[in-house]
Scaffold this active site. Sequence first.
Site, PDB file in Angstrom:
ATOM      1  CE1 TYR A   1       8.317 -11.028 -35.766  1.00 35.98           C
ATOM      2  CE2 TYR A   1       8.496 -11.339 -38.128  1.00 35.98           C
ATOM      3  CZ  TYR A   1       8.925 -10.727 -36.961  1.00 35.98           C
ATOM      4  OH  TYR A   1       9.933  -9.811 -36.999  1.00 35.98           O
ATOM      5  CB  ILE A   2       4.672  -8.166 -36.994  1.00 41.62           C
ATOM      6  CG1 ILE A   2       6.198  -8.310 -36.995  1.00 41.62           C
ATOM      7  CG2 ILE A   2       4.258  -6.822 -36.383  1.00 41.62           C
ATOM      8  CD1 ILE A   2       6.945  -7.241 -37.785  1.00 41.62           C
TER       9      ILE A   2
ATOM     10  CD  GLU B   1      -2.635 -13.662 -44.329  1.00 45.10           C
ATOM     11  OE1 GLU B   1      -2.007 -12.956 -43.529  1.00 45.10           O
ATOM     12  OE2 GLU B   1      -2.279 -13.808 -45.516  1.00 45.10           O
TER      13      GLU B   1
ATOM     14  CG  HIS C   1      12.752 -34.103 -12.960  1.00 39.27           C
ATOM     15  ND1 HIS C   1      11.804 -34.232 -13.955  1.00 39.27           N
ATOM     16  CD2 HIS C   1      12.107 -34.300 -11.779  1.00 39.27           C
ATOM     17  CE1 HIS C   1      10.634 -34.513 -13.394  1.00 39.27           C
ATOM     18  NE2 HIS C   1      10.795 -34.562 -12.075  1.00 39.27           N
TER      19      HIS C   1
ATOM     20  N   GLY D   1       4.232  -6.898 -43.704  1.00 47.40           N
ATOM     21  CA  GLY D   1       5.627  -7.187 -44.032  1.00 47.40           C
ATOM     22  C   GLY D   1       6.481  -5.937 -44.033  1.00 47.40           C
TER      23      GLY D   1
ATOM     24  CB  ALA E   1      16.447   5.801 -31.652  1.00 45.46           C
TER      25      ALA E   1
HETATM   26  C1  LIG Z   1       7.070  -5.189 -34.163  1.00 43.08           C
HETATM   27  C2  LIG Z   1       8.341  -5.921 -34.515  1.00 43.08           C
HETATM   28  C3  LIG Z   1       8.738  -6.990 -33.745  1.00 43.08           C
HETATM   29  C4  LIG Z   1       9.918  -7.654 -34.052  1.00 43.08           C
HETATM   30  N1  LIG Z   1      10.275  -8.721 -33.272  1.00 43.08           N
HETATM   31  C5  LIG Z   1      11.422  -9.371 -33.541  1.00 43.08           C
HETATM   32  C6  LIG Z   1      11.850 -10.439 -32.724  1.00 43.08           C
HETATM   33  O1  LIG Z   1      11.186 -10.801 -31.748  1.00 43.08           O
HETATM   34  N2  LIG Z   1      13.014 -11.056 -33.014  1.00 43.08           N
HETATM   35  C7  LIG Z   1      13.778 -10.674 -34.092  1.00 43.08           C
HETATM   36  O2  LIG Z   1      14.829 -11.273 -34.319  1.00 43.08           O
HETATM   37  N3  LIG Z   1      13.389  -9.676 -34.884  1.00 43.08           N
HETATM   38  C8  LIG Z   1      12.243  -9.012 -34.637  1.00 43.08           C
HETATM   39  N4  LIG Z   1      11.872  -7.962 -35.422  1.00 43.08           N
HETATM   40  C9  LIG Z   1      12.720  -7.624 -36.577  1.00 43.08           C
HETATM   41  C10 LIG Z   1      13.927  -6.818 -36.109  1.00 43.08           C
HETATM   42  O3  LIG Z   1      13.491  -5.638 -35.491  1.00 43.08           O
HETATM   43  C11 LIG Z   1      14.826  -6.505 -37.302  1.00 43.08           C
HETATM   44  O4  LIG Z   1      15.179  -7.713 -37.942  1.00 43.08           O
HETATM   45  C12 LIG Z   1      16.092  -5.809 -36.858  1.00 43.08           C
HETATM   46  O5  LIG Z   1      15.804  -4.601 -36.195  1.00 43.08           O
HETATM   47  C13 LIG Z   1      16.997  -5.525 -38.059  1.00 43.08           C
HETATM   48  O6  LIG Z   1      18.157  -4.911 -37.633  1.00 43.08           O
HETATM   49  P1  LIG Z   1      18.973  -3.940 -38.596  1.00 43.08           P
HETATM   50  O7  LIG Z   1      20.138  -3.473 -37.796  1.00 43.08           O
HETATM   51  O8  LIG Z   1      19.209  -4.592 -39.882  1.00 43.08           O
HETATM   52  O9  LIG Z   1      17.992  -2.727 -38.889  1.00 43.08           O
HETATM   53  P2  LIG Z   1      17.206  -1.718 -37.942  1.00 43.08           P
HETATM   54  O10 LIG Z   1      17.031  -2.248 -36.587  1.00 43.08           O
HETATM   55  O11 LIG Z   1      16.008  -1.329 -38.712  1.00 43.08           O
HETATM   56  O12 LIG Z   1      18.195  -0.485 -37.818  1.00 43.08           O
HETATM   57  C14 LIG Z   1      18.548   0.281 -38.927  1.00 43.08           C
HETATM   58  C15 LIG Z   1      18.926   1.670 -38.451  1.00 43.08           C
HETATM   59  O13 LIG Z   1      19.457   2.391 -39.549  1.00 43.08           O
HETATM   60  C16 LIG Z   1      19.064   3.749 -39.433  1.00 43.08           C
HETATM   61  N5  LIG Z   1      19.179   4.359 -40.760  1.00 43.08           N
HETATM   62  C17 LIG Z   1      18.478   4.046 -41.875  1.00 43.08           C
HETATM   63  N6  LIG Z   1      18.901   4.803 -42.928  1.00 43.08           N
HETATM   64  C18 LIG Z   1      19.885   5.605 -42.445  1.00 43.08           C
HETATM   65  C19 LIG Z   1      20.722   6.586 -43.041  1.00 43.08           C
HETATM   66  N7  LIG Z   1      20.635   6.891 -44.332  1.00 43.08           N
HETATM   67  N8  LIG Z   1      21.619   7.231 -42.255  1.00 43.08           N
HETATM   68  C20 LIG Z   1      21.720   6.939 -40.933  1.00 43.08           C
HETATM   69  N9  LIG Z   1      20.960   5.994 -40.324  1.00 43.08           N
HETATM   70  C21 LIG Z   1      20.060   5.332 -41.066  1.00 43.08           C
HETATM   71  C22 LIG Z   1      17.636   3.643 -38.922  1.00 43.08           C
HETATM   72  O14 LIG Z   1      17.240   4.853 -38.284  1.00 43.08           O
HETATM   73  C23 LIG Z   1      17.740   2.474 -37.940  1.00 43.08           C
HETATM   74  O15 LIG Z   1      17.993   2.923 -36.621  1.00 43.08           O
HETATM   75  C24 LIG Z   1      10.714  -7.249 -35.141  1.00 43.08           C
HETATM   76  C25 LIG Z   1      10.322  -6.151 -35.912  1.00 43.08           C
HETATM   77  C26 LIG Z   1       9.160  -5.488 -35.595  1.00 43.08           C
HETATM   78  C27 LIG Z   1       8.766  -4.301 -36.431  1.00 43.08           C
END
Ligand SMILES: Cc1cc2nc3c(=O)[nH]c(=O)nc-3n(C[C@H](O)[C@H](O)[C@H](O)COP(=O)(O)OP(=O)(O)OC[C@H]3O[C@@H](n4cnc5c(N)ncnc54)[C@H](O)[C@@H]3O)c2cc1C
Length: 479
Positions: free
Chosen positions: A189-190, A209, A455, A282, A42
């Site tokens: 945090y999650i 924990e 303020h 994690g 997605a």
């Molecule tokens: C419940 C939760 C709450 C969070 N809250 C926060 C927050 O408040 N603030 C914050 O900064 N971070 C938060 N995070 C962390 C944040 O979601 C991640 O740090 C962030 O999404 C990382 O971005 P990314 O682009 O590296 O990876 P992702 O967002 O994981 O995206 C990677 C994408 O790559 C795609 N992919 C993987 N392998 C392949 C492949 N071989 N071919 C094609 N596509 C592929 C996956 O489908 C995915 O869509 C949270 C995470 C969770 C789980």
Amino acid sequence: MVVGDVTTGTDVLIIGAGPAGYVAAIRAGQLDLDVTLVEKDAYGGTCLNYGCIPSKALITATDIAHEAGNAEAMGIHADPAIDLAGMVEWKDGVVDQLTSGVEKLCKANQVTLLEGTATFDDEHTARVSHSGEGQGSETLEFENAIVATGSRPIEIPNFEYDDEPVLNSRQALALDSVPDSLVIVGAGYIGMELAGVFAKLGTDVTVIEMLDSIMPGYDDDLKRPVKKHAIELGIEFEFGYAASEWHDRDDGDGIRVIAEPAADDETTPLELDAEMVLVAVGRQPVSDTLALEDAGIETDDRGFIETDSRGRTSAEHIFAAGDVAGEPMLAHKGSMEGKVAAEVIAGEPSAIDNQAIPAVVFTTPEIATVGLTESEAEADGFETVVGTFPFRASGRALTTGESDGFVKIVAEESDGYVLGASIVGPEASELVAELGLAVELGATLEDVASTVHAHPTLSESVMEAAENALGHAIHTLNR
Ligand SMILES: Cc1cc2nc3c(=O)[nH]c(=O)nc-3n(C[C@H](O)[C@H](O)[C@H](O)COP(=O)(O)OP(=O)(O)OC[C@H]3O[C@@H](n4cnc5c(N)ncnc54)[C@H](O)[C@@H]3O)c2cc1C
């Protein structure tokens, strides 16, 4: 349409459309590069679909209900009824709006979008497999690539996410009914953010924990108001235990989670009954499914792709950004790395040289940090001066009904340069931006203190904390 044995070429192949990958794609498009963005699931990745956005939507919605039901002191007597289906529909609408926005922005920046799973064939070729029967695969030749495949939740032995009562954060955010009781494994945090959501929905929450406190890595004074509030919400904590197994209860009424003492002592295992168990221990990089070795890309022993300050991996023309490229696993860190990688590929002299990356925990109250804490600054050899301001002395905080917590600024004693800040309290997530800018600009305490703040606002607390470090705060006693 059956796709097979087609070979196309692209200047920049980006794998993964999360906040690292899609931001890199848009930036590369702005720089007139020919970009192909491959996503297997997605647009928007974990962040928009299963992480930051859905969790913050549910945190806001449950906060509104909780606050409305607990505002007698303001003369409000209400007993809000929560319709979870309606709440989830609203949350899904927010997610859809954002993910379709990502798709439109990519297209408007001439990014070619490809749905499928990418793996490397060699240093300049990747194979994209399309899901669905008979969809086949295609080959992409690329000049440069950016790996932005993100991370996935870590599974612990005996707790498989395919088993119905065992949830990861993604599954927990998609529940369509409120569990009566929930064990949460992990007080990071999650785990803490979701503990608050479920407690406010009326679930009996117990957090297990292994360590002896919530959110390792954060200073005790920041965690104290969060733990106090969690206990007031009815959340129970079991520190020093590691969840080891679960089984259905004999009477068929839910499950029993067993947790062993983390220290090797005589303590007996813990048995907790609940309807479901959420594991939040994690996340790990998605780097094992890409055949990275075929492209000459190396990882460290935890599976993170190693990069230099320009985001280059061990293969010069391939970059990595976001969670897969290492800690901190935060969306804004990934987006920044994605932009740098795109700019370096376009020949710009960009580098990852940020002085400070903020980190926010959206608990009640919120915690936000940026730059160095006092102990980190001292460990780095700085002579520090610290200024604090408690929210109970802020007029605006009192008018919101949320006055727990404080702003703390750490600066160099000799010249007043702001080194970092920690905030716990209302809107900490927003307030930290000013202090991040202060660190980046090399601002001094004097700069922050002499900037006129409107303020009555919570941001006055930032100014007062700087004044306190200088010894002349007005609304608190100076040390
Ligand atoms: C419940 C939760 C709450 C969070 N809250 C926060 C927050 O408040 N603030 C914050 O900064 N971070 C938060 N995070 C962390 C944040 O979601 C991640 O740090 C962030 O999404 C990382 O971005 P990314 O682009 O590296 O990876 P992702 O967002 O994981 O995206 C990677 C994408 O790559 C795609 N992919 C993987 N392998 C392949 C492949 N071989 N071919 C094609 N596509 C592929 C996956 O489908 C995915 O869509 C949270 C995470 C969770 C789980």
